[in-house]
Structure formats: structure tokens, C-alpha cells
Design a protein around this motif. Sequence first.
Motif, mmCIF file in Angstrom:
data_model
loop_
_atom_site.group_PDB
_atom_site.id
_atom_site.type_symbol
_atom_site.label_atom_id
_atom_site.label_comp_id
_atom_site.label_asym_id
_atom_site.label_seq_id
_atom_site.Cartn_x
_atom_site.Cartn_y
_atom_site.Cartn_z
ATOM 1 N N ILE A 8 5.533 3.692 -1.344
ATOM 2 C CA ILE A 8 4.110 3.978 -1.169
ATOM 3 C C ILE A 8 3.785 5.446 -1.435
ATOM 4 N N ARG A 9 4.600 6.113 -2.210
ATOM 5 C CA ARG A 9 4.435 7.527 -2.533
ATOM 6 C C ARG A 9 4.645 8.362 -1.277
ATOM 7 N N ASN A 10 4.049 9.548 -1.243
ATOM 8 C CA ASN A 10 4.131 10.390 -0.057
ATOM 9 C C ASN A 10 2.736 10.869 0.298
ATOM 10 N N LEU A 11 2.610 11.535 1.398
ATOM 11 C CA LEU A 11 1.299 11.947 1.891
ATOM 12 C C LEU A 11 0.554 12.801 0.870
ATOM 13 N N GLU A 12 1.242 13.668 0.156
ATOM 14 C CA GLU A 12 0.594 14.537 -0.831
ATOM 15 C C GLU A 12 -0.168 13.742 -1.890
ATOM 16 N N TYR A 13 0.347 12.610 -2.293
ATOM 17 C CA TYR A 13 -0.312 11.754 -3.288
ATOM 18 C C TYR A 13 -1.724 11.371 -2.830
ATOM 19 N N TYR A 14 -1.876 11.082 -1.551
ATOM 20 C CA TYR A 14 -3.146 10.603 -1.013
ATOM 21 C C TYR A 14 -4.125 11.733 -0.698
ATOM 22 N N LYS A 15 -3.639 12.961 -0.608
ATOM 23 C CA LYS A 15 -4.513 14.099 -0.306
ATOM 24 C C LYS A 15 -5.524 14.348 -1.416
ATOM 25 N N SER A 16 -5.262 13.836 -2.606
ATOM 26 C CA SER A 16 -6.223 13.918 -3.713
ATOM 27 C C SER A 16 -7.096 12.662 -3.750
ATOM 28 N N TYR A 17 -7.037 11.869 -2.703
ATOM 29 C CA TYR A 17 -7.808 10.624 -2.558
ATOM 30 C C TYR A 17 -7.467 9.598 -3.635
ATOM 31 N N ASN A 18 -6.199 9.578 -4.021
ATOM 32 C CA ASN A 18 -5.708 8.552 -4.939
ATOM 33 C C ASN A 18 -5.549 7.238 -4.191
ATOM 34 N N ILE A 19 -5.936 6.151 -4.825
ATOM 35 C CA ILE A 19 -5.751 4.806 -4.290
ATOM 36 C C ILE A 19 -4.416 4.286 -4.806
ATOM 37 N N PHE A 20 -3.729 3.520 -3.976
ATOM 38 C CA PHE A 20 -2.431 2.988 -4.376
ATOM 39 C C PHE A 20 -2.370 1.500 -4.071
ATOM 40 N N THR A 21 -1.949 0.710 -5.051
ATOM 41 C CA THR A 21 -1.700 -0.710 -4.832
ATOM 42 C C THR A 21 -0.251 -1.002 -5.158
ATOM 43 N N GLY A 22 0.290 -2.012 -4.495
ATOM 44 C CA GLY A 22 1.665 -2.393 -4.747
ATOM 45 C C GLY A 22 1.915 -3.812 -4.289
ATOM 46 N N SER A 23 3.152 -4.259 -4.502
ATOM 47 C CA SER A 23 3.501 -5.619 -4.112
ATOM 48 C C SER A 23 4.999 -5.738 -3.874
ATOM 49 N N LYS A 24 5.348 -6.767 -3.144
ATOM 50 C CA LYS A 24 6.734 -7.182 -2.949
ATOM 51 C C LYS A 24 6.675 -8.693 -2.819
ATOM 52 N N ASP A 25 7.357 -9.365 -3.714
ATOM 53 C CA ASP A 25 7.269 -10.823 -3.782
ATOM 54 C C ASP A 25 5.791 -11.184 -3.981
ATOM 55 N N ASN A 26 5.238 -12.058 -3.165
ATOM 56 C CA ASN A 26 3.823 -12.429 -3.277
ATOM 57 C C ASN A 26 2.951 -11.712 -2.243
ATOM 58 N N PHE A 27 3.460 -10.650 -1.680
ATOM 59 C CA PHE A 27 2.737 -9.813 -0.728
ATOM 60 C C PHE A 27 2.135 -8.639 -1.489
ATOM 61 N N ARG A 28 0.830 -8.467 -1.391
ATOM 62 C CA ARG A 28 0.113 -7.412 -2.106
ATOM 63 C C ARG A 28 -0.568 -6.500 -1.108
ATOM 64 N N TYR A 29 -0.688 -5.219 -1.464
ATOM 65 C CA TYR A 29 -1.342 -4.271 -0.561
ATOM 66 C C TYR A 29 -2.077 -3.184 -1.338
ATOM 67 N N LYS A 30 -3.059 -2.612 -0.671
ATOM 68 C CA LYS A 30 -3.852 -1.532 -1.242
ATOM 69 C C LYS A 30 -4.068 -0.486 -0.154
ATOM 70 N N ILE A 31 -3.781 0.771 -0.494
ATOM 71 C CA ILE A 31 -3.971 1.891 0.429
ATOM 72 C C ILE A 31 -5.063 2.782 -0.161
ATOM 73 N N THR A 32 -6.134 2.958 0.599
ATOM 74 C CA THR A 32 -7.266 3.757 0.142
ATOM 75 C C THR A 32 -7.548 4.865 1.150
#
Length: 86
Positions: A8-32
Motif C-alpha cells: 500500500i506504498r508508504n505514508l509519503e505517497y499519500y501526503k500528495s493526496y494520491n489515491i491508491f487502489t489494489g487487490s489480492k485474489d478477488n479482494f479489492r480496495y481503494k485508499i483515498t
Amino acid sequence: MSHKLFDIRNLEYYKSYNIFTGSKDNFRYKITPKDDLFFVEVWYGKLCYEKSEIAQQAEFVFDQEGFDKVAAWLEEQYQQKPIYIV
């Protein structure tokens, strides 16, 4: 803190308000990152975010402790995922 299941990257990635999506198997997630919060959503299946029903969502404070809670919450949600999802 090491995040075992998800890259899920690191905290610095999100400090620029970047959105991140990812998955594992059929589990999907979005961090905003929004204002002073992490807004996290999860869904199941093969469809993209826009075409899926959100199964769970949560908010966490936008700091290192909150970031670690995001990772822990995602891992918990993954462990509780429905087994019937293909």
C-alpha cells in the motif's frame, strides 16, 4: 510497521493526496486521502470500483498511526472476505 498482505506504498505517497487502489485474489480496495483522513473502501469480485458494490468502508486519521490502522483494517477485511466470491 510491516504490511504483510498488501503493498500500500508508504505514508509519503499519500501526503500528495494520491489515491491508491489494489487487490489480492478477488479482494479489492481503494485508499483515498481526504483532508485529515484516510477514507478506505473494499469490495469483492472482478469488476472495477465504479461498477462494484462497496462492501465495507472506514476512516482513519491521516498520520502514521492511522496509516498503520489502514493496513491492519485491510488485513482484517481480507481475512473475513466471503469464500463464495469467484
